[in-house]
Design a protein around this motif. Structure first.
Motif, PDB file in Angstrom:
ATOM      1  N   ASP A 183      35.480  52.890  40.123  1.00 50.73           N
ATOM      2  CA  ASP A 183      35.101  54.146  40.780  1.00 50.73           C
ATOM      3  C   ASP A 183      35.959  54.448  42.009  1.00 50.73           C
ATOM      4  O   ASP A 183      35.728  55.453  42.684  1.00 50.73           O
ATOM      5  N   LEU A 184      36.904  53.577  42.325  1.00 53.07           N
ATOM      6  CA  LEU A 184      37.722  53.764  43.533  1.00 53.07           C
ATOM      7  C   LEU A 184      39.169  54.027  43.138  1.00 53.07           C
ATOM      8  O   LEU A 184      39.648  53.508  42.124  1.00 53.07           O
ATOM      9  N   SER A 185      39.860  54.806  43.969  1.00 55.28           N
ATOM     10  CA  SER A 185      41.298  54.962  43.729  1.00 55.28           C
ATOM     11  C   SER A 185      41.979  53.634  44.091  1.00 55.28           C
ATOM     12  O   SER A 185      41.404  52.805  44.804  1.00 55.28           O
ATOM     13  N   ASP A 186      43.205  53.439  43.622  1.00 54.35           N
ATOM     14  CA  ASP A 186      43.939  52.213  43.996  1.00 54.35           C
ATOM     15  C   ASP A 186      44.290  52.282  45.482  1.00 54.35           C
ATOM     16  O   ASP A 186      44.514  53.373  46.016  1.00 54.35           O
ATOM     17  N   PRO A 187      44.379  51.126  46.154  1.00 55.94           N
ATOM     18  CA  PRO A 187      44.772  51.166  47.566  1.00 55.94           C
ATOM     19  C   PRO A 187      46.168  51.795  47.728  1.00 55.94           C
ATOM     20  O   PRO A 187      47.064  51.557  46.923  1.00 55.94           O
ATOM     21  N   ASP A 188      46.309  52.614  48.757  1.00 58.97           N
ATOM     22  CA  ASP A 188      47.637  53.167  49.090  1.00 58.97           C
ATOM     23  C   ASP A 188      48.351  52.228  50.042  1.00 58.97           C
ATOM     24  O   ASP A 188      49.571  52.115  50.010  1.00 58.97           O
ATOM     25  N   LEU A 189      47.566  51.578  50.905  1.00 59.36           N
ATOM     26  CA  LEU A 189      48.134  50.726  51.950  1.00 59.36           C
ATOM     27  C   LEU A 189      47.346  49.422  51.989  1.00 59.36           C
ATOM     28  O   LEU A 189      46.116  49.450  52.065  1.00 59.36           O
ATOM     29  N   LEU A 190      48.061  48.308  51.916  1.00 62.47           N
ATOM     30  CA  LEU A 190      47.416  46.988  52.055  1.00 62.47           C
ATOM     31  C   LEU A 190      47.928  46.333  53.337  1.00 62.47           C
ATOM     32  O   LEU A 190      49.138  46.180  53.528  1.00 62.47           O
ATOM     33  N   ILE A 191      46.984  45.947  54.184  1.00 65.36           N
ATOM     34  CA  ILE A 191      47.322  45.316  55.465  1.00 65.36           C
ATOM     35  C   ILE A 191      46.952  43.842  55.400  1.00 65.36           C
ATOM     36  O   ILE A 191      45.828  43.501  55.023  1.00 65.36           O
ATOM     37  N   ARG A 192      47.906  42.962  55.741  1.00 69.28           N
ATOM     38  CA  ARG A 192      47.542  41.547  55.878  1.00 69.28           C
ATOM     39  C   ARG A 192      47.961  41.054  57.260  1.00 69.28           C
ATOM     40  O   ARG A 192      49.148  40.909  57.556  1.00 69.28           O
ATOM     41  N   PRO A 193      46.980  40.767  58.094  1.00 68.84           N
ATOM     42  CA  PRO A 193      47.287  40.171  59.388  1.00 68.84           C
ATOM     43  C   PRO A 193      47.536  38.666  59.259  1.00 68.84           C
ATOM     44  O   PRO A 193      47.458  38.124  58.162  1.00 68.84           O
ATOM     45  N   SER A 194      47.838  38.028  60.358  1.00 65.81           N
ATOM     46  CA  SER A 194      47.920  36.568  60.529  1.00 65.81           C
ATOM     47  C   SER A 194      49.262  35.958  60.154  1.00 65.81           C
ATOM     48  O   SER A 194      49.406  34.744  60.194  1.00 65.81           O
ATOM     49  N   GLY A 195      50.221  36.791  59.773  1.00 67.93           N
ATOM     50  CA  GLY A 195      51.569  36.276  59.523  1.00 67.93           C
ATOM     51  C   GLY A 195      51.801  35.731  58.129  1.00 67.93           C
ATOM     52  O   GLY A 195      52.928  35.377  57.787  1.00 67.93           O
ATOM     53  N   GLU A 196      50.753  35.650  57.296  1.00 68.60           N
ATOM     54  CA  GLU A 196      50.960  35.168  55.921  1.00 68.60           C
ATOM     55  C   GLU A 196      51.537  36.299  55.082  1.00 68.60           C
ATOM     56  O   GLU A 196      51.040  37.424  55.136  1.00 68.60           O
ATOM     57  N   LEU A 197      52.556  35.972  54.285  1.00 67.32           N
ATOM     58  CA  LEU A 197      53.205  37.010  53.470  1.00 67.32           C
ATOM     59  C   LEU A 197      52.822  36.818  52.011  1.00 67.32           C
ATOM     60  O   LEU A 197      53.662  36.538  51.164  1.00 67.32           O
ATOM     61  N   ARG A 198      51.526  36.861  51.728  1.00 71.22           N
ATOM     62  CA  ARG A 198      51.087  36.704  50.340  1.00 71.22           C
ATOM     63  C   ARG A 198      49.821  37.522  50.096  1.00 71.22           C
ATOM     64  O   ARG A 198      49.192  38.024  51.024  1.00 71.22           O
ATOM     65  N   ILE A 199      49.458  37.596  48.821  1.00 74.50           N
ATOM     66  CA  ILE A 199      48.346  38.449  48.395  1.00 74.50           C
ATOM     67  C   ILE A 199      47.056  37.641  48.222  1.00 74.50           C
ATOM     68  O   ILE A 199      45.960  38.188  48.279  1.00 74.50           O
ATOM     69  N   SER A 200      47.181  36.330  48.001  1.00 75.12           N
ATOM     70  CA  SER A 200      46.027  35.430  47.889  1.00 75.12           C
ATOM     71  C   SER A 200      44.951  35.938  46.907  1.00 75.12           C
ATOM     72  O   SER A 200      43.763  35.977  47.226  1.00 75.12           O
ATOM     73  N   ASN A 201      45.424  36.393  45.730  1.00 79.22           N
ATOM     74  CA  ASN A 201      44.499  36.713  44.631  1.00 79.22           C
ATOM     75  C   ASN A 201      43.590  37.917  44.922  1.00 79.22           C
ATOM     76  O   ASN A 201      42.448  37.973  44.481  1.00 79.22           O
ATOM     77  N   PHE A 202      44.114  38.868  45.666  1.00 74.61           N
ATOM     78  CA  PHE A 202      43.338  40.073  46.025  1.00 74.61           C
ATOM     79  C   PHE A 202      43.794  41.237  45.141  1.00 74.61           C
ATOM     80  O   PHE A 202      44.989  41.536  45.072  1.00 74.61           O
ATOM     81  N   LEU A 203      42.913  41.904  44.471  1.00 72.72           N
ATOM     82  CA  LEU A 203      43.151  43.158  43.758  1.00 72.72           C
ATOM     83  C   LEU A 203      44.515  43.255  43.060  1.00 72.72           C
ATOM     84  O   LEU A 203      45.240  44.242  43.248  1.00 72.72           O
ATOM     85  N   LEU A 204      44.857  42.251  42.258  1.00 76.09           N
ATOM     86  CA  LEU A 204      46.220  42.189  41.706  1.00 76.09           C
ATOM     87  C   LEU A 204      46.593  43.411  40.852  1.00 76.09           C
ATOM     88  O   LEU A 204      47.700  43.918  40.945  1.00 76.09           O
ATOM     89  N   TRP A 205      45.675  43.859  40.030  1.00 75.11           N
ATOM     90  CA  TRP A 205      45.964  45.035  39.180  1.00 75.11           C
ATOM     91  C   TRP A 205      46.117  46.282  40.058  1.00 75.11           C
ATOM     92  O   TRP A 205      47.056  47.068  39.892  1.00 75.11           O
ATOM     93  N   GLN A 206      45.189  46.411  40.990  1.00 79.30           N
ATOM     94  CA  GLN A 206      45.059  47.661  41.753  1.00 79.30           C
ATOM     95  C   GLN A 206      46.211  47.894  42.721  1.00 79.30           C
ATOM     96  O   GLN A 206      46.446  49.031  43.141  1.00 79.30           O
TER      97      GLN A 206
END
Ligand code: IPE
Ligand code: IPE
Ligand code: MG
Length: 250
Positions: A183-206
């Motif tokens: 029911d949600l549009s795909d994210p336009d912007l993903l913010i990751r704080p803390s200096g890690e440069l990875r996705i860590s299994n978050f919303l991979l398709w979206q």
């Protein structure tokens, strides 16, 4: 580089519709202050309050926040307990003000497998805010994208076996309907704080075409000015989705 007077630089006509945040760095924030890890999680919840209120004021449509991953169960039981208790406290304490601000709470992930007291509270919050028309606050809880995608495959197979779906009809649009974020549009912007440069299994398709933005700031220190900086930089990007800037290819 941080921009001065960032608010004036934001193009209010070109805001991301859906912002997703991996709220990371609570533990390191606490450690840097000589505090126990749970103090970082509490400080992280405070940071969230400000960001939710700013997204709401900016008329962002959806804010998805990664609060607890299905992999976070690997942590010591005391830490998991303190995170779950914090969630319970947050849901109870914030629901009035979220509701007053016309914010709709939705929860993504296997949250119904959480302890009963939390499930009850979440249900109440969802029910209470379900008719609100402002910001959708999507709290991503007990979620892992690989688990979600495996579950989608199982559900699709079941529907094929039961004759509700033909294999040759399965395409991206059909697949999307099985996602927990359907029911949600795909994210336009993903913010990751803390200096890690990875996705860590978050919303991979979206996030296939989501703009990614990273900062060294730990989540408890993440302020509305950081959100605005991320939005400003998002607005400088050119989203091509595999195509060209214009049809002439210039
Ligand atoms: C994010 O902060 C919160 C959760 C994963 C629940 P962390 O607890 O991962 O903080 P760091 O990454 O150890 O600093
Ligand atoms: C991602 O952070 C999950 C949440 C913020 C809820 P983690 O701290 O769990 O991710 P890794 O272990 O650094 O990849
Ligand atoms: Mg972390």
């Amino acid at each position: 580089m941080a921009i001065k007077n960032i608010t004036q630089k934001i193009d209010m006509e070109n805001l991301p519709r859906h912002i997703a945040i991996i709220m990371d760095g609570n533990g390191r924030w606490a450690k840097s202050k000589g505090l126990p890890r749970f103090a970082g999680h509490w400080a992280g919840a405070e940071a969230l309050r400000d960001i939710v209120s700013n997204c709401s004021k900016l008329n962002i449509q959806v804010l998805s926040v990664f609060a607890f991953s299905s992999e976070n169960w690997k942590r010591p039981v005391q830490e998991v307990d303190s995170i779950l208790n914090l969630l319970l406290y947050y849901f109870k304490k914030e629901v009035d003000s979220l509701h007053k601000n016309n914010i709709k709470i939705v929860v993504t992930g296997d949250w119904e497998a959480l302890p009963k007291r939390i499930v009850c509270e979440i249900k109440k919050c969802i029910q209470r805010t379900r008719n609100n028309s402002g910001l959708v606050l999507n709290i991503v809880l007990n979620y892992g994208a690989r688990k979600e995608l495996s579950r989608v495959c199982i559900d699709i197979c079941k529907d094929v076996i039961e004759g509700k779906l033909k294999v040759h009809n399965i395409d991206e649009d059909i697949f999307r309907k099985y996602l927990s974020t359907k029911d949600l549009s795909d994210p336009d912007l993903l913010i990751r704080p803390s200096g890690e440069l990875r996705i860590s299994n978050f919303l991979l398709w979206q996030i296939a075409y989501t703009e990614l933005w990273f900062t060294e700031v730990y989540w408890p220190d993440f302020k509305p000015k950081d959100l605005l900086q991320a939005i400003y930089e998002f607005q400088q990007r050119e989203r091509r989705y595999g195509g060209l800037k214009n049809k002439a290819g210039e």
